[in-house]
Design a protein around this motif. Structure first.
Motif, PDB file in Angstrom:
ATOM      1  N   MET A   1       0.845  -1.195   0.000  1.00 29.00           N
ATOM      2  CA  MET A   1       0.000   0.000   0.000  1.00 29.00           C
ATOM      3  C   MET A   1       0.881   1.246   0.000  1.00 29.00           C
ATOM      4  N   CYS A   2       0.494   2.242  -0.778  1.00 32.51           N
ATOM      5  CA  CYS A   2       1.273   3.476  -0.835  1.00 32.51           C
ATOM      6  C   CYS A   2       1.202   4.214   0.506  1.00 32.51           C
TER       7      CYS A   2
ATOM      8  N   CYS B   1      -4.298   3.709  -4.566  1.00 24.74           N
ATOM      9  CA  CYS B   1      -4.160   2.328  -4.098  1.00 24.74           C
ATOM     10  C   CYS B   1      -5.327   1.921  -3.189  1.00 24.74           C
TER      11      CYS B   1
ATOM     12  N   GLU C   1      -7.917   0.783  -5.467  1.00 27.26           N
ATOM     13  CA  GLU C   1      -7.453  -0.436  -6.127  1.00 27.26           C
ATOM     14  C   GLU C   1      -7.599  -1.638  -5.203  1.00 27.26           C
TER      15      GLU C   1
END
Length: 319
Positions: A4-5, A31, A34
Motif C-alpha cells: 500500500m502506498c 491504491c 485499487e
C-alpha cells in the motif's frame, strides 16, 4: 499484491478513525480504491467509507490460501507418485558408492547435509596455512552446530596454521572435551568423514569437483589414513616440532630438502607445506647457508652428500 502506498496508509487510518473521508482526499492515494479499502458512502456520494480491516484482510488472503491449498494438493500427489520408489529404495542396497559433485555450491551443500545427518563423529583434514576470514566464519557457524549437538570432532591442520591468529582463535573457541585440533608438517589433501560412513575428497586441484564416497571399504581405508596422520601429529597448542633443529637445520627445512631432491619446484613445495612461496624460499636460503651451498645445483648435491635425509622418517629430538 503490491504494498500500500504511504498516502494510502495514512488516509485509510484517518478514514477508520473518522468513519469516512471526502472522495477528493482519496485522489492522492489510488491504491485505496485499487485494494477496495474505501467504498462510496450510501448517504452522500461526496464521501467514502472504509472497509473494515478484518473484511479487507480476508478478501486479500483468500486467493493466497487457495494458492497454498493448490500447492499442498500438488505435494500430496507427488508424494503418492514417489511412494512406490521410496519403498523400493528403503529395502535395497545403495547403488551409488561414489558420487561426483561439480561446483563449489553443490559440494558445500552436500557437506552441510552430511553434517546435519551426522550423529557422532567428524574427522577433517585441512591442509594449507591459516584459513581466510570468510572460511573461518563459515567454519565457526558449522562448528557451533557441532558443539551444540555434542558431536566428536578431530581436525588436522599443517604446522603453518599455527601462525594464523584467526585459525588459533577459531580453535580456542571450538576446543572442548569432544573437539581436538592437531598439526602435521605435511598433509596430502582435504578430507572430511562423517560418522565413519561418508567421506568427501577433492577430485581436482582447483577443488571445484569433489567425490562423495559411501563405499564402506573406501571410507574405512580413509579412516585408517586419517588415524595414522593423527597419531604422528602434534596438539595445536603444544610446542611445534619443526622449531627444534639439528646442526642449525629445522625439521621443516629437512622436509624442504627432501622435496628438492625429489625435483619439486618452489611453488609446489610451498603448496605442499601450506606456506607462501616467499617463506619457502627463505627456508631454502637458510638451508643453503647451513650446508655452505653457493648455488641451487650445488645445494642438491650437498643435501644428498650430507646424509641429512638418511633418517628423514624420524624427526629430531626436541628435548
Amino acid at each position: 499484491m503490491e504494498a500500500m502506498c504511504e498516502d494510502g496508509r495514512r488516509l485509510y487510518a484517518d478514514a477508520l478513525s473518522r468513519g469516512r473521508i471526502q472522495r477528493s482526499e482519496a485522489e492522492t492515494a489510488p491504491c485505496l480504491l485499487e485494494f477496495a479499502l474505501l467504498q462510496p458512502d450510501p448517504d452522500d456520494s461526496a464521501w467514502l467509507r472504509p472497509l473494515p480491516p478484518a473484511t479487507a484482510l480476508s478478501q486479500r488472503l483468500l486467493p493466497l490460501e487457495r494458492e497454498i491449498q493448490r500447492h499442498r494438493e500438488q505435494a500430496v500427489q507427488l508424494t503418492h507418485a514417489f511412494e512406490p520408489f521410496l519403498s523400493i529404495a528403503a529395502h535395497s542396497r545403495p547403488t551409488h558408492a561414489i558420487n561426483v559433485l561439480e561446483g563449489v555450491d553443490r559440494i558445500n551443500e552436500a557437506i552441510q547435509v552430511a553434517q546435519a545427518n551426522c550423529r557422532s563423529e567428524i574427522l577433517s583434514v585441512q591442509p594449507g596455512g591459516g584459513r581466510s576470514e570468510p572460511t573461518l566464519t563459515t567454519a565457526f557457524r558449522l562448528g557451533q552446530d557441532v558443539l551444540e549437538r555434542g558431536l566428536s570432532m578431530r581436525v588436522l591442520y599443517q604446522h603453518t596454521a599455527r601462525h594464523s591468529p584467526g585459525t588459533l582463535t577459531y580453535a580456542r573457541l571450538m576446543s572442548d572435551a569432544h573437539v581436538e585440533f592437531r598439526t602435521a608438517r605435511e598433509l596430502v589433501d582435504r578430507l572430511t568423514i562423517f560418522d565413519r560412513s561418508v567421506a568427501f575428497i577433492p577430485a581436482q586441484d582447483d577443488r571445484k569437483v569433489a567425490l562423495e564416497l559411501r563405499h564402506p571399504g573406501l571410507v574405512d581405508y580413509l579412516i585408517k589414513v586419517f588415524d595414522q596422520q593423527w597419531r604422528s601429529a602434534v596438539p595445536l597448542f603444544q610446542e611445534r616440532p619443526d622449531e627444534a633443529s639439528v646442526d642449525g637445520i629445522t625439521e621443516v627445512q629437512r622436509t624442504i630438502a627432501r622435496l628438492l631432491i625429489e625435483g619439486q619446484v618452489d611453488e609446489a613445495i610451498a603448496r605442499r607445506l601450506g606456506m607462501n612461496v616467499r617463506t619457502c624460499r627463505a627456508h631454502i636460503a637458510k638451508l643453503a647457508a647451513a650446508l655452505g651451498s653457493g648455488s641451487r645445483a650445488q645445494l642438491g648435491y650437498l643435501i644428498a652428500r650430507s646424509g641429512l635425509l638418511d633418517d628423514d622418517a624420524a624427526p629430531p629430538d626436541a628435548g
